[in-house]
Design an enzyme around this catalytic site. Structure first.
Site, PDB file in Angstrom:
ATOM      1  N   GLU A 217       0.828  -1.208   0.000  1.00 40.05           N
ATOM      2  CA  GLU A 217       0.000   0.000   0.000  1.00 40.05           C
ATOM      3  C   GLU A 217       0.864   1.261   0.000  1.00 40.05           C
ATOM      4  O   GLU A 217       0.639   2.197  -0.773  1.00 40.05           O
ATOM      5  CB  GLU A 217      -0.912   0.018   1.241  1.00 40.05           C
ATOM      6  CG  GLU A 217      -1.975  -1.070   1.275  1.00 40.05           C
ATOM      7  CD  GLU A 217      -1.513  -2.317   1.986  1.00 40.05           C
ATOM      8  OE1 GLU A 217      -0.292  -2.620   1.976  1.00 40.05           O
ATOM      9  OE2 GLU A 217      -2.375  -3.019   2.570  1.00 40.05           O
ATOM     10  N   HIS A 385     -25.336   8.269  20.771  1.00 36.34           N
ATOM     11  CA  HIS A 385     -26.466   8.365  19.846  1.00 36.34           C
ATOM     12  C   HIS A 385     -26.365   7.326  18.745  1.00 36.34           C
ATOM     13  O   HIS A 385     -27.006   7.461  17.694  1.00 36.34           O
ATOM     14  CB  HIS A 385     -26.528   9.783  19.263  1.00 36.34           C
ATOM     15  CG  HIS A 385     -26.765  10.802  20.334  1.00 36.34           C
ATOM     16  ND1 HIS A 385     -28.026  11.159  20.761  1.00 36.34           N
ATOM     17  CD2 HIS A 385     -25.894  11.484  21.125  1.00 36.34           C
ATOM     18  CE1 HIS A 385     -27.921  12.041  21.743  1.00 36.34           C
ATOM     19  NE2 HIS A 385     -26.637  12.254  21.993  1.00 36.34           N
ATOM     20  N   LYS A 513      -1.456 -11.248   2.478  1.00 31.30           N
ATOM     21  CA  LYS A 513      -0.499 -10.535   1.609  1.00 31.30           C
ATOM     22  C   LYS A 513      -0.038 -11.459   0.478  1.00 31.30           C
ATOM     23  O   LYS A 513       0.035 -11.049  -0.685  1.00 31.30           O
ATOM     24  CB  LYS A 513       0.727 -10.092   2.408  1.00 31.30           C
ATOM     25  CG  LYS A 513       0.505  -8.887   3.310  1.00 31.30           C
ATOM     26  CD  LYS A 513       1.839  -8.470   3.942  1.00 31.30           C
ATOM     27  CE  LYS A 513       1.637  -7.485   5.073  1.00 31.30           C
ATOM     28  NZ  LYS A 513       2.850  -7.210   5.836  1.00 31.30           N
TER      29      LYS A 513
END
Ligand code: F6P
Length: 546
Positions: A217, A385, A513
């Site tokens: 990445e 919430h 991987k």
């Protein structure tokens, strides 16, 4: 440093006493059956007027109220016996001394050395040479009138991302106002493309952060950044790309000349104190970065030296064992009541779950008991919430960790009082609950008048007796944040040591991987699908570009 074959085998002998084979474990099992499973918080507070005093601990920068947990001093004593029998203290000493406690990689684990003052701790000369160079460099960039830098883009993933990404917003009150920080981690154009939009090469510093400098990445994003830089008229790659890595050679091959190194004894998820912390140094400057290290060091000393019954990381790690292995709780929720700590849960997920998500012991034997809980959460009050409904009335008991900060960094004291009252109310509600009888006696304006009041009262009752810990920082400063993070590191160490696992490797990320490397060419239009399972082959066919 001890790293010979003899010392390795000595280590195994010395440190590996798996919890389920100890006498203390059996005693704890009996204790849980006869008392622990029926422990009632409301009764405990009614029985003991000084429960809060007895069950709270002041560690450096962090005060912890453990009194709303399902335990008493007898349980704590048994857990401390367990830690002793498991050799937690011996293993802790081995870690601090630089012995190869990461046995599967034959490595020392010395993030504590990164925050030891000059002249103290292992590798002090190396540590302080890099630290001084990194912080001196950070100051030159922070001189924005001269450097011309306005944006910092950190490209890294996992431990090379989550620490700085968590700390930079947490310490916003101390941050340079002329620098904006961006964190690119995912190998997904939807991450880097919007980040680069609107940036100017001459004003942008890219930090390529990768311990190995091989992570797919990070390397992919680093190349995208370099191409973007050149395509948009950037000329001085050497000036505007820096690296934080143990692989200085690979960084040089990429074309980076300014590199801050570190060492294989710094685990990725323990690396924000090293060169990986460069974005933090850029944000808060040398003095505050040193305060972050000092806070962590104070917690290191506390963990190494405080008596067991006052040792906060030790107590929290043992509490985790009590909940995971005896109560059978599968997760723990973290609720920082500070918006700056919004990335703390994600940071802790890697710290705890990559460290202790293991199913074999140090000897390679399968474990017959549970290890890492799922760690998750959101800042308060937002979480209230969203999922707090489940914490209060769901069928699972999930211990919650509230993190409250006494004094805010803003002047809106009314808002802050509301925030604190919310955090306190949630821990109180979890503990107290509400009986059906209590609910029956109340008016609920939104309740249906058509429903039998007794049925309604059952819906409106709370079981209570749900555990929580409250941590309080006086202020969120570099020092207190450093101490808080180190507290979590040592807590994870403690539960891992009790479980007899290696908390410092991460082999579980390797298979994916390797399979990814195999599948990547198969995704191409004419890629070969031979030898792979029907599901993956079918999915590839649907996902292939036309
Ligand atoms: O996800 C596995 C892992 O190795 C983490 O432990 C590490 O923090 C991350 O990848 C990034 O690795 P690197 O810093 O070598 O790019």
């Amino acid at each position: 440093m001890m790293n010979s074959p003899e010392s390795n085998s000595m280590q195994r002998e010395m440190i590996f006493h798996r919890c389920d084979r100890t006498d203390a474990w059996k005693v704890l099992q009996r204790h849980y059956e006869t008392q622990g499973r029926r422990f009632n918080l409301r009764d405990a507070f009614a029985r003991s007027a000084d429960r809060f005093e007895i069950m709270s601990v002041q560690a450096p920068e962090v005060f912890a109220d453990l009194s709303k947990n399902l335990l008493d001093t007898a349980t704590l004593q048994l857990l401390l016996d367990l830690a002793r029998e498991c050799g937690v203290e011996t293993r802790r000493a081995a870690m601090f001394a630089g012995q190869p406690v990461n046995t599967t990689e034959g490595r020392a684990v010395l993030h504590t050395a990164l925050r030891a003052p000059k002249g103290q701790g292992p590798f002090s000369d190396d540590v302080h040479r890099v630290l001084d160079a990194m912080l001196a460099y950070a100051e030159t960039v922070r001189d924005t009138a001269t450097s011309g830098i306005r944006h910092i883009v950190n490209i890294g993933i996992g431990g090379s991302d989550l620490g700085p990404q968590m700390v930079v917003p947490a310490l916003d009150a101390f941050a340079h106002r002329g620098l904006t920080f961006h964190f690119v981690s995912n190998v997904d154009g939807h991450d880097i493309v919007p980040t680069l939009r609107g940036l100017k090469p001459a004003e942008t510093l890219f930090v390529i952060a990768s311990k190995t400098f091989t992570t797919q990445e990070t390397m992919a994003n680093a190349h995208v950044a370099k191409d973007w830089f050149v395509a948009n008229g950037g000329t001085d790659t050497a000036r505007q790309f820096v690296a934080a890595t143990t692989n200085v050679k690979a960084a040089a091959e990429f074309g980076i000349t300014t590199t801050f190194g570190f060492w294989d004894w710094v685990g990725g998820r323990y690396s924000l104190w090293s060169a990986i912390g460069l974005p933090i140094g850029l944000a808060i400057g040398a003095e505050h970065f040193c305060a972050l290290l000092a806070g962590a060091h104070a917690m290191d000393r506390h963990f190494a030296e405080a008596p067991a019954h006052r040792n906060l990381p030790l107590l929290l790690g043992l509490l985790d064992v009590w909940y995971r292995n005896f109560h059978g709780f599968t997760s723990r929720s973290v609720a920082p009541y500070h918006q700056g700590l919004r990335r703390l849960p994600a940071y802790l997920q890697q710290l705890e779950m990559e460290s202790n998500g293991k199913c074999v012991d140090l000897g390679g034997e399968p474990l017959p008991f549970a290890t890492s809980p799922v760690v998750w959460g959101e800042p308060g009050t937002n979480g209230q919430h969203a999922y707090f409904q489940m914490l209060h009335q769901g069928t699972d008991v999930i211990p919650v960790e509230f993190i409250l900060v006494k004094t805010p960094a803003h002047p809106l004291h009314d808002l802050h009082a509301k925030l604190l009252a919310n955090g306190l109310a949630q821990s109180q509600a979890l503990m107290r609950g509400k009986s059906s009888a209590e609910a029956l006696g109340e008016k609920a304006s939104t309740a249906s008048a058509a429903l039998d009041p007794l049925v309604l009262a059952k819906h409106r009752s709370f079981p209570g007796n749900r555990p929580s810990t409250t941590l309080i920082l006086d202020e969120l400063t570099p020092t207190s944040l450093g101490a808080l993070i180190a507290l979590y590191e040592h807590r994870v160490f403690t539960s891992g040591a009790v479980w007899g696992i290696n908390s410092f490797d991460q082999w579980g990320v390797e298979l994916g991987k390797a399979l990814c490397a195999d599948l990547l060419p198969r995704l191409a239009k004419d890629g070969d699908l031979d030898g792979i399972d029907a599901s993956t082959a079918g999915l590839i066919q649907r996902l292939r570009a036309a």
